[in-house]
Design a protein around this motif. Structure first.
Motif, PDB file in Angstrom:
ATOM      1  N   ASN A  18       0.824  -1.212   0.000  1.00 39.22           N
ATOM      2  CA  ASN A  18       0.000   0.000   0.000  1.00 39.22           C
ATOM      3  C   ASN A  18       0.858   1.262   0.000  1.00 39.22           C
ATOM      4  N   TYR A  19       1.866   1.321   0.877  1.00 41.04           N
ATOM      5  CA  TYR A  19       2.710   2.503   0.977  1.00 41.04           C
ATOM      6  C   TYR A  19       3.514   2.715  -0.305  1.00 41.04           C
ATOM      7  N   CYS A  20       4.031   1.634  -0.883  1.00 49.52           N
ATOM      8  CA  CYS A  20       4.822   1.763  -2.111  1.00 49.52           C
ATOM      9  C   CYS A  20       3.927   2.133  -3.294  1.00 49.52           C
ATOM     10  N   ASN A  21       2.752   1.517  -3.384  1.00 51.87           N
ATOM     11  CA  ASN A  21       1.811   1.860  -4.466  1.00 51.87           C
ATOM     12  C   ASN A  21       1.423   3.330  -4.407  1.00 51.87           C
ATOM     13  N   ALA A  22       1.233   3.857  -3.200  1.00 51.12           N
ATOM     14  CA  ALA A  22       0.854   5.260  -3.030  1.00 51.12           C
ATOM     15  C   ALA A  22       1.927   6.198  -3.580  1.00 51.12           C
ATOM     16  N   ASN A  23       3.180   5.719  -3.630  1.00 53.16           N
ATOM     17  CA  ASN A  23       4.291   6.538  -4.129  1.00 53.16           C
ATOM     18  C   ASN A  23       4.728   6.153  -5.541  1.00 53.16           C
ATOM     19  N   GLY A  24       4.065   5.146  -6.112  1.00 55.90           N
ATOM     20  CA  GLY A  24       4.440   4.699  -7.450  1.00 55.90           C
ATOM     21  C   GLY A  24       5.714   3.879  -7.474  1.00 55.90           C
ATOM     22  N   TRP A  25       6.052   3.237  -6.348  1.00 59.94           N
ATOM     23  CA  TRP A  25       7.264   2.427  -6.254  1.00 59.94           C
ATOM     24  C   TRP A  25       6.909   0.954  -6.400  1.00 59.94           C
ATOM     25  N   LYS A  26       7.780   0.213  -7.056  1.00 54.75           N
ATOM     26  CA  LYS A  26       7.587  -1.221  -7.252  1.00 54.75           C
ATOM     27  C   LYS A  26       8.514  -1.973  -6.293  1.00 54.75           C
ATOM     28  N   ILE A  27       7.951  -2.892  -5.547  1.00 57.55           N
ATOM     29  CA  ILE A  27       8.742  -3.696  -4.610  1.00 57.55           C
ATOM     30  C   ILE A  27       9.435  -4.813  -5.387  1.00 57.55           C
ATOM     31  N   ASP A  28      10.727  -4.972  -5.151  1.00 57.46           N
ATOM     32  CA  ASP A  28      11.512  -5.991  -5.840  1.00 57.46           C
ATOM     33  C   ASP A  28      11.297  -7.365  -5.216  1.00 57.46           C
ATOM     34  N   SER A  29      11.315  -7.427  -3.885  1.00 56.31           N
ATOM     35  CA  SER A  29      11.011  -8.684  -3.186  1.00 56.31           C
ATOM     36  C   SER A  29      10.386  -8.355  -1.838  1.00 56.31           C
ATOM     37  N   LEU A  30       9.563  -9.289  -1.349  1.00 51.81           N
ATOM     38  CA  LEU A  30       8.774  -9.013  -0.154  1.00 51.81           C
ATOM     39  C   LEU A  30       8.392 -10.309   0.528  1.00 51.81           C
ATOM     40  N   ASN A  31       8.535 -10.312   1.864  1.00 53.22           N
ATOM     41  CA  ASN A  31       7.985 -11.399   2.668  1.00 53.22           C
ATOM     42  C   ASN A  31       7.410 -10.794   3.942  1.00 53.22           C
ATOM     43  N   GLU A  32       7.127 -11.596   4.948  1.00 60.18           N
ATOM     44  CA  GLU A  32       6.482 -11.102   6.179  1.00 60.18           C
ATOM     45  C   GLU A  32       7.394 -10.248   7.046  1.00 60.18           C
ATOM     46  N   ARG A  33       8.677 -10.221   6.727  1.00 58.80           N
ATOM     47  CA  ARG A  33       9.634  -9.523   7.578  1.00 58.80           C
ATOM     48  C   ARG A  33      10.502  -8.511   6.840  1.00 58.80           C
ATOM     49  N   LYS A  34      10.595  -8.634   5.507  1.00 50.50           N
ATOM     50  CA  LYS A  34      11.557  -7.812   4.774  1.00 50.50           C
ATOM     51  C   LYS A  34      11.002  -7.409   3.409  1.00 50.50           C
ATOM     52  N   ALA A  35      11.243  -6.137   3.072  1.00 51.75           N
ATOM     53  CA  ALA A  35      10.909  -5.617   1.746  1.00 51.75           C
ATOM     54  C   ALA A  35      12.175  -5.063   1.115  1.00 51.75           C
ATOM     55  N   VAL A  36      12.338  -5.285  -0.178  1.00 50.19           N
ATOM     56  CA  VAL A  36      13.467  -4.752  -0.936  1.00 50.19           C
ATOM     57  C   VAL A  36      12.889  -3.941  -2.092  1.00 50.19           C
TER      58      VAL A  36
END
Length: 140
Positions: A18-36
């Motif tokens: 949600n936070y990244c979409n609001a800024n137009g950012w694409k998450i490279d990798s994501l799990n329950e503890r870490k976002a890149v």
């Protein structure tokens, strides 16, 4: 829902999205503890931001291109420069982070989850990636 619970185990990934979409950012990798999240900067360089969830804190980290094999290889004048730069910054601090077997100058921010909303998240991310990019520009 409290701000802290937005980042709890199962909610972490959806809040990051949600936070990244609001800024137009694409998450490279994501799990329950870490976002890149990777950013293409106007300098032409790429910056990688890590957000890691700990108990009640989020650690934001952007490793720089200044990577050293051992502590003895770290240029102390550069550490002094970055420590002085820390005193001028409102968001983010420079440190030497051990990543694998390497020693890396990284700019970080640790924030209590209960203090982070979408706007503050955006401010921290932008401050860290821009600071690292400015530093790398001065190295080149």
């Amino acid at each position: 829902m409290s701000l802290e619970s937005l980042f709890s185990g199962v909610n972490f990934a959806s809040t990051m999205n949600n936070y990244c979409n609001a800024n137009g950012w694409k998450i490279d990798s994501l799990n329950e503890r870490k976002a890149v999240i990777k950013f293409g900067m106007s300098s032409g360089r790429k910056q990688t931001l890590y957000v890691i969830r700990y108990e009640s804190t989020l650690e934001f980290s952007v490793p720089s291109m200044a990577i050293f094999d051992s502590e003895n290889d770290i240029p102390h004048y550069l550490s002094t420069l970055l420590l002085k730069r820390n005193a001028e910054r409102k968001i983010g601090f420079w440190c030497i982070e051990k990543i694998g077997s390497k020693h890396v100058y990284s700019v970080m921010q640790n924030v209590e989850m209960k203090l982070i909303d979408s706007n503050y998240f955006s401010r921290v991310v932008k401050a860290l990636i821009n600071e690292c990019d400015d530093f790398e520009g001065s190295l080149q």
